[in-house]
Write an enzyme that holds these catalytic residues in place. Structure first.
Site, PDB file in Angstrom:
ATOM      1  N   GLU A  56       6.339  -6.128  10.025  1.00 37.59           N
ATOM      2  CA  GLU A  56       6.256  -4.856  10.744  1.00 37.59           C
ATOM      3  C   GLU A  56       5.948  -5.107  12.221  1.00 37.59           C
ATOM      4  O   GLU A  56       5.038  -5.878  12.536  1.00 37.59           O
ATOM      5  CB  GLU A  56       5.167  -3.961  10.144  1.00 37.59           C
ATOM      6  CG  GLU A  56       5.161  -2.571  10.758  1.00 37.59           C
ATOM      7  CD  GLU A  56       4.026  -1.711  10.226  1.00 37.59           C
ATOM      8  OE1 GLU A  56       4.236  -0.501  10.024  1.00 37.59           O
ATOM      9  OE2 GLU A  56       2.917  -2.234  10.046  1.00 37.59           O
ATOM     10  N   ALA A  82      -4.902  -6.209   8.441  1.00 34.58           N
ATOM     11  CA  ALA A  82      -4.196  -6.284   7.159  1.00 34.58           C
ATOM     12  C   ALA A  82      -2.813  -5.681   7.335  1.00 34.58           C
ATOM     13  O   ALA A  82      -2.520  -5.025   8.331  1.00 34.58           O
ATOM     14  CB  ALA A  82      -4.973  -5.542   6.067  1.00 34.58           C
ATOM     15  N   GLU A 139       0.314  -3.683   4.812  1.00 40.44           N
ATOM     16  CA  GLU A 139       0.464  -2.985   3.537  1.00 40.44           C
ATOM     17  C   GLU A 139       1.706  -3.339   2.740  1.00 40.44           C
ATOM     18  O   GLU A 139       2.168  -2.534   1.933  1.00 40.44           O
ATOM     19  CB  GLU A 139       0.476  -1.475   3.785  1.00 40.44           C
ATOM     20  CG  GLU A 139       1.698  -0.947   4.540  1.00 40.44           C
ATOM     21  CD  GLU A 139       1.534  -0.874   6.049  1.00 40.44           C
ATOM     22  OE1 GLU A 139       2.304  -0.167   6.694  1.00 40.44           O
ATOM     23  OE2 GLU A 139       0.605  -1.528   6.562  1.00 40.44           O
ATOM     24  N   HIS A 181      -7.493   1.770   3.292  1.00 38.25           N
ATOM     25  CA  HIS A 181      -6.389   2.085   4.199  1.00 38.25           C
ATOM     26  C   HIS A 181      -5.075   1.513   3.674  1.00 38.25           C
ATOM     27  O   HIS A 181      -4.061   2.222   3.592  1.00 38.25           O
ATOM     28  CB  HIS A 181      -6.693   1.524   5.588  1.00 38.25           C
ATOM     29  CG  HIS A 181      -5.668   1.859   6.628  1.00 38.25           C
ATOM     30  ND1 HIS A 181      -5.824   2.898   7.522  1.00 38.25           N
ATOM     31  CD2 HIS A 181      -4.464   1.297   6.917  1.00 38.25           C
ATOM     32  CE1 HIS A 181      -4.767   2.960   8.310  1.00 38.25           C
ATOM     33  NE2 HIS A 181      -3.920   1.989   7.963  1.00 38.25           N
ATOM     34  N   GLU A 182      -5.082   0.246   3.306  1.00 39.25           N
ATOM     35  CA  GLU A 182      -3.836  -0.397   2.883  1.00 39.25           C
ATOM     36  C   GLU A 182      -3.352   0.117   1.525  1.00 39.25           C
ATOM     37  O   GLU A 182      -2.139   0.216   1.298  1.00 39.25           O
ATOM     38  CB  GLU A 182      -4.012  -1.916   2.846  1.00 39.25           C
ATOM     39  CG  GLU A 182      -4.487  -2.544   4.147  1.00 39.25           C
ATOM     40  CD  GLU A 182      -3.648  -2.152   5.351  1.00 39.25           C
ATOM     41  OE1 GLU A 182      -2.435  -1.929   5.183  1.00 39.25           O
ATOM     42  OE2 GLU A 182      -4.201  -2.066   6.458  1.00 39.25           O
ATOM     43  N   HIS A 206      -1.456   3.276   1.978  1.00 40.47           N
ATOM     44  CA  HIS A 206      -0.092   3.014   2.435  1.00 40.47           C
ATOM     45  C   HIS A 206       0.880   2.794   1.278  1.00 40.47           C
ATOM     46  O   HIS A 206       2.095   2.948   1.460  1.00 40.47           O
ATOM     47  CB  HIS A 206      -0.060   1.774   3.330  1.00 40.47           C
ATOM     48  CG  HIS A 206      -0.309   2.057   4.779  1.00 40.47           C
ATOM     49  ND1 HIS A 206       0.377   3.022   5.478  1.00 40.47           N
ATOM     50  CD2 HIS A 206      -1.160   1.474   5.663  1.00 40.47           C
ATOM     51  CE1 HIS A 206      -0.037   3.027   6.731  1.00 40.47           C
ATOM     52  NE2 HIS A 206      -0.975   2.101   6.876  1.00 40.47           N
ATOM     53  N   GLU A 263       0.500   5.992   9.423  1.00 39.33           N
ATOM     54  CA  GLU A 263      -0.834   5.551   9.828  1.00 39.33           C
ATOM     55  C   GLU A 263      -1.868   6.681   9.854  1.00 39.33           C
ATOM     56  O   GLU A 263      -3.032   6.461   9.524  1.00 39.33           O
ATOM     57  CB  GLU A 263      -0.761   4.868  11.192  1.00 39.33           C
ATOM     58  CG  GLU A 263       0.101   3.615  11.209  1.00 39.33           C
ATOM     59  CD  GLU A 263      -0.386   2.546  10.254  1.00 39.33           C
ATOM     60  OE1 GLU A 263      -1.539   2.622   9.785  1.00 39.33           O
ATOM     61  OE2 GLU A 263       0.396   1.618   9.973  1.00 39.33           O
TER      62      GLU A 263
END
Length: 584
Positions: free
Chosen positions: A193, A329, A331, A364-365, A368, A387
């Site tokens: 990404e 990190a 995802e 958070h990940e 995703h 995000e």
């Protein structure tokens, strides 16, 4: 000697030249159906043809735009890779099944830094691969395969390419890192990404071009490999002395930036929950520090599946600690990569702050896996759809699943909000959703505004519909706003927050039964007089008298996310309703 004759003759010549030049300009300017520009004379209402660039071999490259043409879409990739952690190079081959949407004789896709040695194309009915002319335009990271005959609408074709490259010495693409164990070791991992899948294999490297992937990796038999999907049972086969090949199951439809693979010496601990095997991987010397991450990942995965009313769609979820990793990190679907400090927890030396960081990053990940992986923004201008939601769910999950970390979480969350507001108060800010084209503009979207600015309670009631409507596909901002919430015009309200940069300073004055509310754009510092304001585009320079029946009530026991949501809702509620009160 007479001095006047030469001067007079010069004046005559200059006058004649001037008259001729002026006449020519007028003639060109007044030609019928002609628009005079610095590029020359062009017929009115006639679109100028694109000027195609030159490929590396000096021929015209058949495409001039940064975005890929819509003529061809990928359906499936067969990818074979062989990284060599001794020579620090890798070889690869890819077969891409494509479908033709518009008749064409070219297939344009992405490639960056790859030495492509062979390119062929085969039709669905054909049994013999045909060689194609290969053109390269490095400025846009694009290659073009020129078919020997027209590619027919509705037909599938298979593109086959063989190539090689060096493992990257950055943290981008398919890269190498060294670390200390008992000896010095090499570790190969990916970070694609936003624009680096093209540096590991030729591909249609835009988020909307989703496809399925079958990945095979050749490795030293002493090492391990991981990818997005589980390994096919008993599919590890010998290649040569000391080299074996692992094959992974075909993936779900996903974008290229979510493809991932790792080759290294790894150990893991695992636990199954609701049909999904959750595993945490690390280098052998750190295996005793992965227990907290495993417990946390299982709890958050269970919470999200219940909250979204949607099962995690893969049979496995791997979290891996990488010795040297630029981001916190990434995802990647089914294979989330972490910096070691964002995943490893030592009961003897790690602090409460370390625990909070690890918990937040995992939350958070994992968010995703739905917001970003299952439903992906169509283009990078709507990065906030990935995000912004993941950031909101990160803190929401911490409050719901780990209340003991709430005080630390709230303090950190406020710090991030202030960081985003500070950036948004500068004229150099950008809208949450804004047009981006170049690689530099795409990289700039990964900032605090895309992650933090949108955290609204109202979204909680529409997320489930959003995920179900667009799963395994892509979405734009407007796709979210069409899901309304009661009588509120969500699209109208959120457009003012998403498509404009900055935020309002609201001043409230009460005189008797009249409440006057005035808002203006907040700027961190006064701009110079020659600064050009975009205030005419902003809904901030407004003044509204409101009835006293639009009242505010204090919120006694609101969570931080509740307060943020109410702050953003109150203005629209007070403008839209009579006899309405909002808890603030």
């Amino acid at each position: 000697m007479n001095q006047e004759a030469p001067v007079s003759w010069t004046l005559v010549v200059c006058t004649v030249v001037f008259v001729i030049a002026f006449s020519l300009i007028i003639m060109i300017y007044l030609l019928p159906k002609c628009t005079f520009t610095k590029e020359g004379c062009h017929k009115k209402n006639h679109t100028m043809e694109l000027i195609y660039p030159l490929a590396t071999n000096g021929k015209l490259f058949p495409w001039a735009k940064i975005r890929l043409p819509p003529d061809v879409v990928p359906l499936h990739y067969d990818l074979v890779l062989q990284p060599n952690l001794t020579t620090l190079k890798f070889a690869g081959s890819v077969k891409i099944v494509v479908n033709i949407l518009h008749v064409t004789q070219k297939i344009v896709l992405h490639s960056s830094g790859l030495n492509i040695t062979k390119a062929t194309i085969t039709s669905a009915q054909g049994h013999q691969a045909k060689a194609v002319e290969f053109l390269e335009y490095p400025l846009h990271d694009q290659i073009a395969l020129m078919a020997p005959e027209a590619l027919l609408v509705g037909q599938n074709y298979t593109v086959n390419m063989e190539y090689s490259s060096n493992l990257s010495d950055t943290y981008y693409g398919f890269y190498k890192i060294s670390y200390k164990d008992e000896n010095s070791q090499w570790f190969a991992a990916t970070q694609f990404e936003p624009l680096a899948a093209r540096s590991a294999f030729p591909c249609f490297d835009e988020p909307a071009f989703k496809a399925t992937f079958l990945i095979k990796i050749k490795r030293d038999e002493k090492l391990s490999t991981l990818s997005n999907m589980p390994k096919v049972f008993k599919a590890t086969t010998p290649v040569t002395n000391g080299i074996v090949q692992d094959e992974f199951f075909v993936s779900l439809k996903m974008s290229t930036y979510l493809v991932a693979f790792v080759v290294a010496d790894l150990k893991n601990v695992s636990r199954e929950t609701n049909g999904t095997l959750v595993s945490v991987y690390a280098t052998p010397q750190h295996l005793n520090q992965v227990g907290y991450a495993l417990d946390t990942a299982v709890k958050i995965l269970e919470f999200y599946q219940k909250y979204f009313v949607m099962k995690y769609p893969l049979e496995k979820l791997d979290l891996i600690a990488i010795p040297d990793f630029q981001s916190g990190a990434m995802e990647n679907w089914g294979l989330i990569t972490f910096r070691e400090t964002a995943l490893l927890f030592d009961n003897n030396t790690s602090s409460v702050r370390d625990k909070k960081l690890i918990t937040a990053v995992i939350a958070h990940e994992l968010a995703h896996q739905w917001f970003g992986n299952l439903v992906t923004m169509e283009w990078w201008n709507d990065l906030w759809l990935n995000e912004g939601f993941a950031t909101f769910m990160e803190y929401f999950a911490l409050e719901e699943v780990f209340p003991e970390l709430r005080s630390v979480s709230n303090f950190y969350f406020l710090n991030l909000i202030f960081k985003a507001m500070m950036k948004d108060s500068l004229n150099s800010s950008h809208p949450v959703s804004s047009a981006v084209q170049s690689s530099e503009q795409i990289e700039e979207m990964f900032d605090a505004l895309s992650y933090i600015k949108v955290t609204v309670k109202i979204f909680r009631n529409i997320w489930k519909v959003y995920l179900h409507n667009h799963n395994y596909g892509t979405a734009q901002s407007d796709d979210l706003w069409t899901i309304t919430n009661g009588t509120l015009d969500v699209k109208k309200m959120m457009k003012t927050w998403i498509v404009h940069k900055g935020f309002p300073l609201v001043t409230v004055v009460r005189k008797g039964k009249i409440i006057s509310v005035q808002q203006e754009k907040f700027l961190y510092r006064v701009e110079p007089e020659n600064w050009t304001s975009d205030a005419r585009l902003l809904p901030f320079n407004t003044f509204y008298p409101l009835k006293a029946s639009c009242c505010l009530k204090p919120c006694i026991s609101c969570s931080l996310t509740d307060l943020v949501g109410r702050f953003l809702l109150i203005w629209e509620v007070c403008r839209s309703f009579t006899n309405a009160c909002v808890l603030l």
